[in-house]
Structure formats: C-alpha cells, structure tokens
Design a protein around this motif. Structure first.
Motif, PDB file in Angstrom:
ATOM      1  N   GLY A  94       0.834  -1.198   0.000  1.00  0.00           N
ATOM      2  CA  GLY A  94       0.000   0.000   0.000  1.00  0.00           C
ATOM      3  C   GLY A  94       0.863   1.240   0.000  1.00  0.00           C
ATOM      4  N   GLY A  95       0.266   2.342  -0.309  1.00  0.00           N
ATOM      5  CA  GLY A  95       0.976   3.601  -0.327  1.00  0.00           C
ATOM      6  C   GLY A  95       0.508   4.446  -1.481  1.00  0.00           C
ATOM      7  N   GLY A  96       1.322   5.399  -1.845  1.00  0.00           N
ATOM      8  CA  GLY A  96       0.920   6.262  -2.936  1.00  0.00           C
ATOM      9  C   GLY A  96       2.022   7.204  -3.345  1.00  0.00           C
ATOM     10  N   GLY A  97       1.696   7.997  -4.289  1.00  0.00           N
ATOM     11  CA  GLY A  97       2.614   8.994  -4.817  1.00  0.00           C
ATOM     12  C   GLY A  97       1.884   9.775  -5.892  1.00  0.00           C
ATOM     13  N   THR A  98       2.621  10.557  -6.619  1.00  0.00           N
ATOM     14  CA  THR A  98       2.007  11.330  -7.686  1.00  0.00           C
ATOM     15  C   THR A  98       1.945  10.506  -8.959  1.00  0.00           C
ATOM     16  OG1 THR A  98       4.140  12.250  -8.300  1.00  0.00           O
ATOM     17  CG2 THR A  98       2.825  13.507  -6.721  1.00  0.00           C
ATOM     18  N   GLU A  99       1.102  10.901  -9.871  1.00  0.00           N
ATOM     19  CA  GLU A  99       0.958  10.188 -11.144  1.00  0.00           C
ATOM     20  C   GLU A  99       1.067  11.164 -12.307  1.00  0.00           C
ATOM     21  OE1 GLU A  99      -2.439   7.596 -11.271  1.00  0.00           O
ATOM     22  OE2 GLU A  99      -2.153   6.990  -9.187  1.00  0.00           O
ATOM     23  N   ARG A 100       1.822  12.229 -12.138  1.00  0.00           N
ATOM     24  CA  ARG A 100       1.951  13.241 -13.192  1.00  0.00           C
ATOM     25  C   ARG A 100       2.796  12.729 -14.342  1.00  0.00           C
ATOM     26  NH1 ARG A 100       3.780  18.799 -11.093  1.00  0.00           N
ATOM     27  NH2 ARG A 100       3.024  19.371 -13.156  1.00  0.00           N
ATOM     28  N   ALA A 101       2.308  12.908 -15.537  1.00  0.00           N
ATOM     29  CA  ALA A 101       3.046  12.632 -16.775  1.00  0.00           C
ATOM     30  C   ALA A 101       3.601  11.210 -16.837  1.00  0.00           C
ATOM     31  CB  ALA A 101       4.163  13.656 -16.958  1.00  0.00           C
ATOM     32  N   GLU A 102       2.844  10.238 -16.335  1.00  0.00           N
ATOM     33  CA  GLU A 102       3.305   8.847 -16.388  1.00  0.00           C
ATOM     34  C   GLU A 102       3.335   8.351 -17.824  1.00  0.00           C
ATOM     35  OE1 GLU A 102       4.864   6.692 -14.597  1.00  0.00           O
ATOM     36  OE2 GLU A 102       4.555   7.702 -12.717  1.00  0.00           O
ATOM     37  N   THR A 103       4.284   7.493 -18.088  1.00  0.00           N
ATOM     38  CA  THR A 103       4.371   6.818 -19.381  1.00  0.00           C
ATOM     39  C   THR A 103       3.412   5.630 -19.374  1.00  0.00           C
ATOM     40  OG1 THR A 103       6.089   5.299 -18.637  1.00  0.00           O
ATOM     41  CG2 THR A 103       6.831   7.427 -19.535  1.00  0.00           C
ATOM     42  N   PRO A 104       3.107   5.051 -20.529  1.00  0.00           N
ATOM     43  CA  PRO A 104       2.267   3.840 -20.530  1.00  0.00           C
ATOM     44  C   PRO A 104       2.870   2.722 -19.666  1.00  0.00           C
ATOM     45  CG  PRO A 104       2.394   4.744 -22.735  1.00  0.00           C
ATOM     46  CD  PRO A 104       3.365   5.533 -21.882  1.00  0.00           C
ATOM     47  N   TRP A 105       4.197   2.561 -19.690  1.00  0.00           N
ATOM     48  CA  TRP A 105       4.886   1.570 -18.860  1.00  0.00           C
ATOM     49  C   TRP A 105       4.649   1.864 -17.385  1.00  0.00           C
ATOM     50  CZ3 TRP A 105       6.886  -3.032 -18.743  1.00  0.00           C
ATOM     51  CH2 TRP A 105       7.931  -3.374 -17.891  1.00  0.00           C
ATOM     52  N   GLY A 106       4.776   3.126 -16.994  1.00  0.00           N
ATOM     53  CA  GLY A 106       4.534   3.519 -15.608  1.00  0.00           C
ATOM     54  C   GLY A 106       3.097   3.288 -15.192  1.00  0.00           C
ATOM     55  N   ASN A 107       2.158   3.551 -16.090  1.00  0.00           N
ATOM     56  CA  ASN A 107       0.745   3.329 -15.780  1.00  0.00           C
ATOM     57  C   ASN A 107       0.436   1.848 -15.567  1.00  0.00           C
ATOM     58  OD1 ASN A 107      -0.302   5.952 -15.660  1.00  0.00           O
ATOM     59  ND2 ASN A 107      -0.397   6.075 -17.885  1.00  0.00           N
ATOM     60  N   LEU A 108       1.063   0.961 -16.368  1.00  0.00           N
ATOM     61  CA  LEU A 108       0.874  -0.482 -16.147  1.00  0.00           C
ATOM     62  C   LEU A 108       1.282  -0.853 -14.727  1.00  0.00           C
ATOM     63  CD1 LEU A 108       2.237  -2.096 -19.446  1.00  0.00           C
ATOM     64  CD2 LEU A 108      -0.098  -2.216 -18.583  1.00  0.00           C
ATOM     65  N   PHE A 109       2.426  -0.354 -14.308  1.00  0.00           N
ATOM     66  CA  PHE A 109       2.953  -0.629 -12.975  1.00  0.00           C
ATOM     67  C   PHE A 109       2.036  -0.062 -11.890  1.00  0.00           C
ATOM     68  CE2 PHE A 109       5.486   1.148  -9.450  1.00  0.00           C
ATOM     69  CZ  PHE A 109       5.895  -0.025  -8.858  1.00  0.00           C
ATOM     70  N   ILE A 110       1.676   1.203 -12.010  1.00  0.00           N
ATOM     71  CA  ILE A 110       0.852   1.866 -10.993  1.00  0.00           C
ATOM     72  C   ILE A 110      -0.499   1.173 -10.837  1.00  0.00           C
ATOM     73  CG2 ILE A 110      -0.449   3.995 -10.518  1.00  0.00           C
ATOM     74  CD1 ILE A 110       1.944   5.508 -11.671  1.00  0.00           C
ATOM     75  N   ASN A 111      -1.082   0.746 -11.949  1.00  0.00           N
ATOM     76  CA  ASN A 111      -2.386   0.086 -11.878  1.00  0.00           C
ATOM     77  C   ASN A 111      -2.290  -1.320 -11.292  1.00  0.00           C
ATOM     78  OD1 ASN A 111      -3.747   2.295 -12.955  1.00  0.00           O
ATOM     79  ND2 ASN A 111      -3.406   1.613 -15.045  1.00  0.00           N
ATOM     80  N   ALA A 112      -1.158  -1.986 -11.474  1.00  0.00           N
ATOM     81  CA  ALA A 112      -0.995  -3.352 -10.975  1.00  0.00           C
ATOM     82  C   ALA A 112      -0.609  -3.398  -9.497  1.00  0.00           C
ATOM     83  CB  ALA A 112       0.059  -4.085 -11.804  1.00  0.00           C
ATOM     84  N   LEU A 113       0.217  -2.472  -9.048  1.00  0.00           N
ATOM     85  CA  LEU A 113       0.807  -2.543  -7.708  1.00  0.00           C
ATOM     86  C   LEU A 113      -0.209  -2.726  -6.574  1.00  0.00           C
ATOM     87  CD1 LEU A 113       3.581  -2.578  -6.355  1.00  0.00           C
ATOM     88  CD2 LEU A 113       3.339  -0.113  -6.015  1.00  0.00           C
ATOM     89  N   PRO A 114      -1.314  -1.998  -6.535  1.00  0.00           N
ATOM     90  CA  PRO A 114      -2.251  -2.191  -5.415  1.00  0.00           C
ATOM     91  C   PRO A 114      -2.938  -3.554  -5.419  1.00  0.00           C
ATOM     92  CG  PRO A 114      -2.823  -0.222  -6.687  1.00  0.00           C
ATOM     93  CD  PRO A 114      -1.722  -0.916  -7.407  1.00  0.00           C
TER      94      PRO A 114
END
Length: 142
Positions: A94-114
């Motif tokens: 759990g946790g969080g951070g900002t999601e500004r200007a994420e790349t598609p690769w970063g979005n895959l990671f951010i959506n999967a992590l939780p």
C-alpha cells in the motif's frame, strides 16, 4: 506497580496476538529486503518488456526496506508506502505517490501494484503476482 502494568500489557498483547486464528504476519522479509528493478510485466500470457528509456523517464524501482517500509520510483514519479508479508508468500502493498506525466509503462505498474497479493523469490529475481496470475518481474539491483 509500574512493573505490574507492563506485565499485564504484555500478557494481554500476547493473548490478542495468538488467539486471533489468523496467519502470523511478518512486517518484513529479509530476503525480500533490497532494491528491485522492473524488467517485464506478464498480462494474460503476453509479456511486456521494459521499454528503452525515454528522455526524462526513470527505471521503475521498488526498495523494500526493513520494518515494512517501501520506497520506489515509477517512470516519472516517486512513491512511498508499506508492505507486509505473511505465510505462503502472501504480500500486501500500500501507499501512494504522484501520477503526473506517467508513461504507458509507468501506468501499467501503478495500476498493478495495489492488486499484488503473492510474491515469489528466486535467485536475484522477484515476481509479484496480481489479478489472475498476472506478473511483474523484477531483478535485484546491486
């Protein structure tokens, strides 16, 4: 009197801890502790490899610290949080951070992590499992 209160608190804590019937939770796993870089993501049997770094993009990295603390970087942002492991390689992140200007690769990671719920440690490789056996595959950083 102070000693009696300390003993009472200890006994009550032990009773609550051992009588709940849940699996014993470990706040951190020493083999898991360290820094890991995301190399690929497997979704529905399709492997998505880490793209070549674009200008300004960082590697996606998770740093599992002792005492359950978690730090990391996405493709363009930082994150902080916690992790908790338990028996049979279960894990909660759990946790969080900002999601500004994420790349598609970063979005895959951010959506999967939780959604991560299991992990597997191999020699210098960490696999985090989420949603129907999808995987994020990390390599240990030296």
């Amino acid at each position: 009197m102070k000693n009696l209160i300390q003993r009472t608190v200890f006994v009550l804590s032990a009773i609550v801890t051992f009588s709940c019937g849940k699996t014993t939770t470990i706040s951190s796993n020493l083999e898991l502790t360290g820094t890991w870089k995301l190399e690929s993501i497997v979704q529905e049997s399709d492997t998505i490899k880490k793209p070549n770094p674009s200008k300004g993009a960082m590697d996606i990295v998770l740093n599992f610290k002792e005492k359950g603390e978690l730090e990391g970087t996405t493709s363009t942002n930082f994150l902080t949080g916690f992790y908790e492991t338990a028996q049979q390689n279960t894990i909660q992140i759990g946790g969080g951070g900002t999601e500004r200007a994420e790349t598609p690769w970063g979005n895959l990671f951010i959506n999967a992590l939780p959604n991560v719920n299991l992990y597997d440690l191999k020699t210098n490789q960490l696999v985090l499992y989420y949603e129907n056996n999808n995987q994020m595959i990390f390599s240990r950083m030296q």
